[in-house]
Design a protein around this motif. Structure first.
Motif, PDB file in Angstrom:
ATOM      1  N   ARG A  45       0.869  -1.189   0.000  1.00 41.26           N
ATOM      2  CA  ARG A  45       0.000   0.000   0.000  1.00 41.26           C
ATOM      3  C   ARG A  45       0.897   1.228   0.000  1.00 41.26           C
ATOM      4  NH1 ARG A  45      -5.268   0.057   0.659  1.00 41.26           N
ATOM      5  NH2 ARG A  45      -6.268  -1.932   0.978  1.00 41.26           N
ATOM      6  N   PHE A  46       0.526   2.173  -0.848  1.00 45.51           N
ATOM      7  CA  PHE A  46       1.240   3.442  -0.923  1.00 45.51           C
ATOM      8  C   PHE A  46       0.198   4.538  -0.894  1.00 45.51           C
ATOM      9  CE2 PHE A  46       3.887   0.278  -2.805  1.00 45.51           C
ATOM     10  CZ  PHE A  46       5.101   0.515  -2.201  1.00 45.51           C
ATOM     11  N   ASP A  47       0.354   5.457   0.058  1.00 42.15           N
ATOM     12  CA  ASP A  47      -0.654   6.499   0.262  1.00 42.15           C
ATOM     13  C   ASP A  47      -2.052   5.876   0.340  1.00 42.15           C
ATOM     14  OD1 ASP A  47       1.375   8.295   0.210  1.00 42.15           O
ATOM     15  OD2 ASP A  47       0.820   9.260  -1.661  1.00 42.15           O
ATOM     16  N   HIS A  48      -2.163   4.765   1.026  1.00 36.02           N
ATOM     17  CA  HIS A  48      -3.376   3.974   1.260  1.00 36.02           C
ATOM     18  C   HIS A  48      -3.969   3.319   0.010  1.00 36.02           C
ATOM     19  CE1 HIS A  48      -5.073   8.043   0.708  1.00 36.02           C
ATOM     20  NE2 HIS A  48      -6.148   7.466   0.279  1.00 36.02           N
ATOM     21  N   TYR A  49      -3.295   3.394  -1.123  1.00 35.60           N
ATOM     22  CA  TYR A  49      -3.764   2.742  -2.350  1.00 35.60           C
ATOM     23  C   TYR A  49      -3.130   1.356  -2.460  1.00 35.60           C
ATOM     24  CZ  TYR A  49      -4.785   7.602  -3.531  1.00 35.60           C
ATOM     25  OH  TYR A  49      -5.230   8.901  -3.513  1.00 35.60           O
ATOM     26  N   PRO A  50      -3.905   0.330  -2.805  1.00 33.37           N
ATOM     27  CA  PRO A  50      -3.327  -1.004  -2.980  1.00 33.37           C
ATOM     28  C   PRO A  50      -2.578  -1.124  -4.311  1.00 33.37           C
ATOM     29  CG  PRO A  50      -5.703  -1.079  -3.337  1.00 33.37           C
ATOM     30  CD  PRO A  50      -5.369   0.334  -2.925  1.00 33.37           C
ATOM     31  N   PHE A  51      -1.384  -1.702  -4.247  1.00 28.46           N
ATOM     32  CA  PHE A  51      -0.547  -1.918  -5.429  1.00 28.46           C
ATOM     33  C   PHE A  51      -0.116  -3.372  -5.499  1.00 28.46           C
ATOM     34  CE2 PHE A  51      -0.159   2.614  -5.456  1.00 28.46           C
ATOM     35  CZ  PHE A  51       0.202   2.955  -6.760  1.00 28.46           C
ATOM     36  N   THR A  52       0.063  -3.857  -6.710  1.00 30.29           N
ATOM     37  CA  THR A  52       0.687  -5.154  -6.927  1.00 30.29           C
ATOM     38  C   THR A  52       1.908  -4.951  -7.812  1.00 30.29           C
ATOM     39  OG1 THR A  52      -0.699  -5.655  -8.849  1.00 30.29           O
ATOM     40  CG2 THR A  52      -1.441  -6.497  -6.717  1.00 30.29           C
ATOM     41  N   TRP A  69      -7.273   2.704  -7.296  1.00 28.18           N
ATOM     42  CA  TRP A  69      -7.794   3.800  -6.503  1.00 28.18           C
ATOM     43  C   TRP A  69      -8.566   3.210  -5.337  1.00 28.18           C
ATOM     44  CZ3 TRP A  69     -12.533   7.216  -7.679  1.00 28.18           C
ATOM     45  CH2 TRP A  69     -12.451   8.427  -6.982  1.00 28.18           C
ATOM     46  N   ASP A  70      -8.495   3.842  -4.179  1.00 30.83           N
ATOM     47  CA  ASP A  70      -9.094   3.276  -2.971  1.00 30.83           C
ATOM     48  C   ASP A  70     -10.599   3.484  -2.872  1.00 30.83           C
ATOM     49  OD1 ASP A  70      -8.739   5.996  -2.614  1.00 30.83           O
ATOM     50  OD2 ASP A  70      -8.296   5.832  -0.486  1.00 30.83           O
ATOM     51  N   GLU A  71     -11.193   4.123  -3.856  1.00 30.24           N
ATOM     52  CA  GLU A  71     -12.648   4.283  -3.865  1.00 30.24           C
ATOM     53  C   GLU A  71     -13.226   3.502  -5.037  1.00 30.24           C
ATOM     54  OE1 GLU A  71     -14.165   8.276  -3.491  1.00 30.24           O
ATOM     55  OE2 GLU A  71     -12.297   8.934  -2.573  1.00 30.24           O
ATOM     56  N   LEU A  72     -14.445   3.048  -4.872  1.00 29.25           N
ATOM     57  CA  LEU A  72     -15.151   2.402  -5.970  1.00 29.25           C
ATOM     58  C   LEU A  72     -16.224   3.346  -6.470  1.00 29.25           C
ATOM     59  CD1 LEU A  72     -15.571  -1.212  -4.541  1.00 29.25           C
ATOM     60  CD2 LEU A  72     -13.951  -0.441  -6.282  1.00 29.25           C
ATOM     61  N   PHE A 141      -4.332   9.051  -9.081  1.00 34.62           N
ATOM     62  CA  PHE A 141      -5.350   8.882  -8.042  1.00 34.62           C
ATOM     63  C   PHE A 141      -5.666  10.201  -7.352  1.00 34.62           C
ATOM     64  CE2 PHE A 141      -3.753   4.256  -7.499  1.00 34.62           C
ATOM     65  CZ  PHE A 141      -4.486   3.857  -8.599  1.00 34.62           C
ATOM     66  N   SER A 142      -4.669  11.025  -7.108  1.00 33.25           N
ATOM     67  CA  SER A 142      -4.907  12.349  -6.511  1.00 33.25           C
ATOM     68  C   SER A 142      -5.753  13.202  -7.435  1.00 33.25           C
ATOM     69  CB  SER A 142      -3.581  13.050  -6.225  1.00 33.25           C
ATOM     70  OG  SER A 142      -2.862  12.348  -5.253  1.00 33.25           O
ATOM     71  N   SER A 143      -5.452  13.124  -8.722  1.00 34.13           N
ATOM     72  CA  SER A 143      -6.233  13.853  -9.719  1.00 34.13           C
ATOM     73  C   SER A 143      -7.686  13.371  -9.717  1.00 34.13           C
ATOM     74  CB  SER A 143      -5.592  13.653 -11.097  1.00 34.13           C
ATOM     75  OG  SER A 143      -6.516  13.784 -12.126  1.00 34.13           O
ATOM     76  N   LEU A 144      -7.869  12.064  -9.634  1.00 32.62           N
ATOM     77  CA  LEU A 144      -9.218  11.500  -9.593  1.00 32.62           C
ATOM     78  C   LEU A 144      -9.973  12.004  -8.378  1.00 32.62           C
ATOM     79  CD1 LEU A 144      -9.118   7.677 -10.388  1.00 32.62           C
ATOM     80  CD2 LEU A 144     -10.365   9.462 -11.592  1.00 32.62           C
ATOM     81  N   SER A 145      -9.306  11.984  -7.236  1.00 31.74           N
ATOM     82  CA  SER A 145      -9.954  12.410  -5.993  1.00 31.74           C
ATOM     83  C   SER A 145     -10.502  13.815  -6.119  1.00 31.74           C
ATOM     84  CB  SER A 145      -8.969  12.323  -4.825  1.00 31.74           C
ATOM     85  OG  SER A 145      -8.601  10.996  -4.595  1.00 31.74           O
ATOM     86  N   SER A 146      -9.712  14.717  -6.697  1.00 32.70           N
ATOM     87  CA  SER A 146     -10.185  16.098  -6.825  1.00 32.70           C
ATOM     88  C   SER A 146     -11.266  16.212  -7.896  1.00 32.70           C
ATOM     89  CB  SER A 146      -9.025  17.040  -7.124  1.00 32.70           C
ATOM     90  OG  SER A 146      -8.493  16.791  -8.408  1.00 32.70           O
ATOM     91  N   GLN A 147     -11.158  15.468  -8.985  1.00 36.76           N
ATOM     92  CA  GLN A 147     -12.159  15.566 -10.052  1.00 36.76           C
ATOM     93  C   GLN A 147     -13.489  14.944  -9.654  1.00 36.76           C
ATOM     94  OE1 GLN A 147     -10.819  14.858 -14.135  1.00 36.76           O
ATOM     95  NE2 GLN A 147      -8.745  14.797 -13.301  1.00 36.76           N
ATOM     96  N   VAL A 148     -13.426  13.817  -8.966  1.00 36.10           N
ATOM     97  CA  VAL A 148     -14.677  13.168  -8.537  1.00 36.10           C
ATOM     98  C   VAL A 148     -15.351  14.009  -7.463  1.00 36.10           C
ATOM     99  CG1 VAL A 148     -15.652  11.150  -7.384  1.00 36.10           C
ATOM    100  CG2 VAL A 148     -14.027  10.859  -9.246  1.00 36.10           C
TER     101      VAL A 148
END
Length: 156
Positions: A45-52, A69-72, A141-148
């Motif tokens: 996890r990086f900045d609470h986002y799951p990564f593989t 992204w940590d949101e659905l 993901f940061s961009s998504l957070s602000s746009q959503v």
């Protein structure tokens, strides 16, 4: 032989392996766990986002770094999610981003970078690949957070 390249794979010391990937993550100071079901996959996890982090390919020469992204989003948001991904992909080189159906009612947003190391890779190149993949995917993901959130506020 096109372009003068040999068809021989990388020498043993330069091959991408899950052990070298683990060493790189440790060198960079990142915590991770092995995937119990898939031996060539590490999870973190990086900045609470799951990564593989996966070593893939017929010759185990491909590094795949994928974050979610940590949101659905609801399936009703598929058009907007696709638009956001397409805009990102047109404007930026990294990461490749996409939307994927997670279940009957939810969509996941992903960022992914793929690196081909058929002819070998240095430790420094693995480190740079991981750093690039993480920083660019987290930026998406940061961009998504602000746009959503902007879209949600506009809908309110």
């Amino acid at each position: 032989m096109p372009n003068g390249h040999s068809h021989d794979a990388a020498p043993a010391g330069n091959k991408l392996t899950i052990e070298r990937l683990e060493e790189s993550l440790e060198r960079l100071g990142y915590a991770f766990v092995e995937d119990d079901d898939t031996p060539n996959v590490l999870r973190a996890r990086f900045d609470h986002y799951p990564f593989t982090f996966a070593v893939a390919g017929e010759h185990s020469h491909i590094l795949v770094v994928r974050g979610r992204w940590d949101e659905l989003l609801s399936v009703q948001q598929k058009l907007e999610a696709t638009r956001l991904c397409n805009h990102w992909n047109m404007e930026r080189m990294w990461p490749k981003v996409y939307v994927r159906r997670e279940n009957d009612s939810a969509l996941g947003m992903y960022g992914e970078l793929v690196f081909d190391y058929y002819y070998g890779v240095s430790d420094e190149a693995i480190d740079r690949a991981i750093t690039c993949a993480l920083s660019t995917t987290v930026a998406f993901f940061s961009s998504l957070s602000s746009q959503v959130s902007d879209q949600d506020e506009a809908d309110a």
